[in-house]
Design a protein around this motif. Structure first.
Motif, PDB file in Angstrom:
ATOM      1  N   TYR A  25      -2.637   7.541  -2.886  1.00  0.00           N
ATOM      2  CA  TYR A  25      -2.297   6.899  -1.615  1.00  0.00           C
ATOM      3  C   TYR A  25      -3.435   6.010  -1.126  1.00  0.00           C
ATOM      4  O   TYR A  25      -4.604   6.395  -1.192  1.00  0.00           O
ATOM      5  CB  TYR A  25      -1.945   7.946  -0.556  1.00  0.00           C
ATOM      6  CG  TYR A  25      -0.714   8.723  -0.943  1.00  0.00           C
ATOM      7  CD1 TYR A  25       0.552   8.183  -0.758  1.00  0.00           C
ATOM      8  CD2 TYR A  25      -0.820   9.962  -1.539  1.00  0.00           C
ATOM      9  CE1 TYR A  25       1.685   8.871  -1.142  1.00  0.00           C
ATOM     10  CE2 TYR A  25       0.315  10.665  -1.932  1.00  0.00           C
ATOM     11  CZ  TYR A  25       1.552  10.111  -1.734  1.00  0.00           C
ATOM     12  OH  TYR A  25       2.678  10.786  -2.127  1.00  0.00           O
ATOM     13  N   ASP A  26      -3.072   4.828  -0.659  1.00  0.00           N
ATOM     14  CA  ASP A  26      -4.064   3.881  -0.143  1.00  0.00           C
ATOM     15  C   ASP A  26      -4.427   4.182   1.307  1.00  0.00           C
ATOM     16  O   ASP A  26      -5.567   4.007   1.723  1.00  0.00           O
ATOM     17  CB  ASP A  26      -3.518   2.448  -0.220  1.00  0.00           C
ATOM     18  CG  ASP A  26      -3.154   2.062  -1.637  1.00  0.00           C
ATOM     19  OD1 ASP A  26      -4.008   2.202  -2.533  1.00  0.00           O
ATOM     20  OD2 ASP A  26      -2.003   1.631  -1.859  1.00  0.00           O
ATOM     21  N   VAL A  27      -3.444   4.602   2.079  1.00  0.00           N
ATOM     22  CA  VAL A  27      -3.639   4.874   3.508  1.00  0.00           C
ATOM     23  C   VAL A  27      -3.009   6.212   3.849  1.00  0.00           C
ATOM     24  O   VAL A  27      -1.885   6.493   3.442  1.00  0.00           O
ATOM     25  CB  VAL A  27      -2.998   3.775   4.389  1.00  0.00           C
ATOM     26  CG1 VAL A  27      -3.143   4.107   5.872  1.00  0.00           C
ATOM     27  CG2 VAL A  27      -3.607   2.415   4.088  1.00  0.00           C
ATOM     28  N   GLU A  87       0.821  -1.193   0.000  1.00  0.00           N
ATOM     29  CA  GLU A  87       0.000   0.000   0.000  1.00  0.00           C
ATOM     30  C   GLU A  87       0.862   1.253   0.000  1.00  0.00           C
ATOM     31  O   GLU A  87       1.931   1.282   0.591  1.00  0.00           O
ATOM     32  CB  GLU A  87      -0.907   0.019   1.242  1.00  0.00           C
ATOM     33  CG  GLU A  87      -1.921  -1.104   1.238  1.00  0.00           C
ATOM     34  CD  GLU A  87      -2.815  -1.062   2.457  1.00  0.00           C
ATOM     35  OE1 GLU A  87      -4.013  -0.813   2.280  1.00  0.00           O
ATOM     36  OE2 GLU A  87      -2.296  -1.264   3.564  1.00  0.00           O
ATOM     37  N   LYS A  88       0.361   2.270  -0.689  1.00  0.00           N
ATOM     38  CA  LYS A  88       1.058   3.552  -0.699  1.00  0.00           C
ATOM     39  C   LYS A  88       0.555   4.348   0.502  1.00  0.00           C
ATOM     40  O   LYS A  88      -0.638   4.605   0.634  1.00  0.00           O
ATOM     41  CB  LYS A  88       0.795   4.293  -2.001  1.00  0.00           C
ATOM     42  CG  LYS A  88       1.460   3.631  -3.177  1.00  0.00           C
ATOM     43  CD  LYS A  88       1.274   4.420  -4.440  1.00  0.00           C
ATOM     44  CE  LYS A  88       1.993   3.674  -5.554  1.00  0.00           C
ATOM     45  NZ  LYS A  88       1.821   4.318  -6.823  1.00  0.00           N
ATOM     46  N   VAL A  89       1.504   4.728   1.359  1.00  0.00           N
ATOM     47  CA  VAL A  89       1.174   5.395   2.613  1.00  0.00           C
ATOM     48  C   VAL A  89       1.631   6.852   2.573  1.00  0.00           C
ATOM     49  O   VAL A  89       2.728   7.158   2.108  1.00  0.00           O
ATOM     50  CB  VAL A  89       1.856   4.681   3.807  1.00  0.00           C
ATOM     51  CG1 VAL A  89       1.609   5.430   5.104  1.00  0.00           C
ATOM     52  CG2 VAL A  89       1.361   3.248   3.910  1.00  0.00           C
ATOM     53  N   LEU A  90       0.770   7.735   3.080  1.00  0.00           N
ATOM     54  CA  LEU A  90       1.102   9.143   3.223  1.00  0.00           C
ATOM     55  C   LEU A  90       0.861   9.535   4.678  1.00  0.00           C
ATOM     56  O   LEU A  90      -0.200   9.252   5.237  1.00  0.00           O
ATOM     57  CB  LEU A  90       0.236  10.018   2.305  1.00  0.00           C
ATOM     58  CG  LEU A  90       0.462  11.526   2.394  1.00  0.00           C
ATOM     59  CD1 LEU A  90       1.875  11.900   1.946  1.00  0.00           C
ATOM     60  CD2 LEU A  90      -0.577  12.262   1.557  1.00  0.00           C
ATOM     61  N   VAL A  91       1.843  10.172   5.268  1.00  0.00           N
ATOM     62  CA  VAL A  91       1.719  10.675   6.638  1.00  0.00           C
ATOM     63  C   VAL A  91       1.581  12.193   6.536  1.00  0.00           C
ATOM     64  O   VAL A  91       2.509  12.876   6.118  1.00  0.00           O
ATOM     65  CB  VAL A  91       2.943  10.303   7.502  1.00  0.00           C
ATOM     66  CG1 VAL A  91       2.772  10.822   8.921  1.00  0.00           C
ATOM     67  CG2 VAL A  91       3.181   8.798   7.488  1.00  0.00           C
TER      68      VAL A  91
END
Length: 123
Positions: free
Chosen positions: A83-85, A9-13
């Motif tokens: 982004y997935d999450v 999954e592509k994660v963005l914070v």
């Protein structure tokens, strides 16, 4: 090393930090997930006087008392839909998210809140 459940999954914070505490937490999550990081910045930067919660008339207190306030932010996340999450980090002001964070559109995105309430830095 990324958490196993974020491998594909592509994660963005995404985070807002008034004093730097939430920034530290966001960096740790970025490192743990292998994601990208984005800082929400108020168009009109918060000063230490703006964050003086002992003053009823400081900017943060005035904003939190008014439900219609949505401070302008600098910049924009490019391609947020890729982004997935999304981890959304922010400090707790008056037992809720700061108005600079509230109401930002994450429609259709899976996101996890990272709410931070502390007077001292995390280790």
């Amino acid at each position: 090393m990324a958490f196993l459940f974020f491998v594909d999954e592509k994660v963005l914070v995404v985070y807002f930090s008034g004093t730097g505490t939430t920034k530290g937490v966001a960096k740790k999550i970025k490192k743990a997930t292998g994601g990208k990081i984005y800082q929400i910045k108020a168009a009109d930067r918060y000063t230490s006087a703006d964050l003086d919660y002992s003053n009823d008339n400081c900017r943060a207190n005035v904003e939190q008392r008014n439900d219609s306030v949505r401070p302008k932010i600098k910049g924009r996340i490019k391609n947020i839909r890729k982004y997935d999450v999304i981890f959304l980090g922010y400090p707790i002001w008056w037992n809720k998210e700061p108005k600079v964070v509230k109401g930002r559109d994450l429609t259709g995105r899976s996101y996890k809140s990272i709410a931070k309430w502390a007077k001292k830095k995390m280790k």
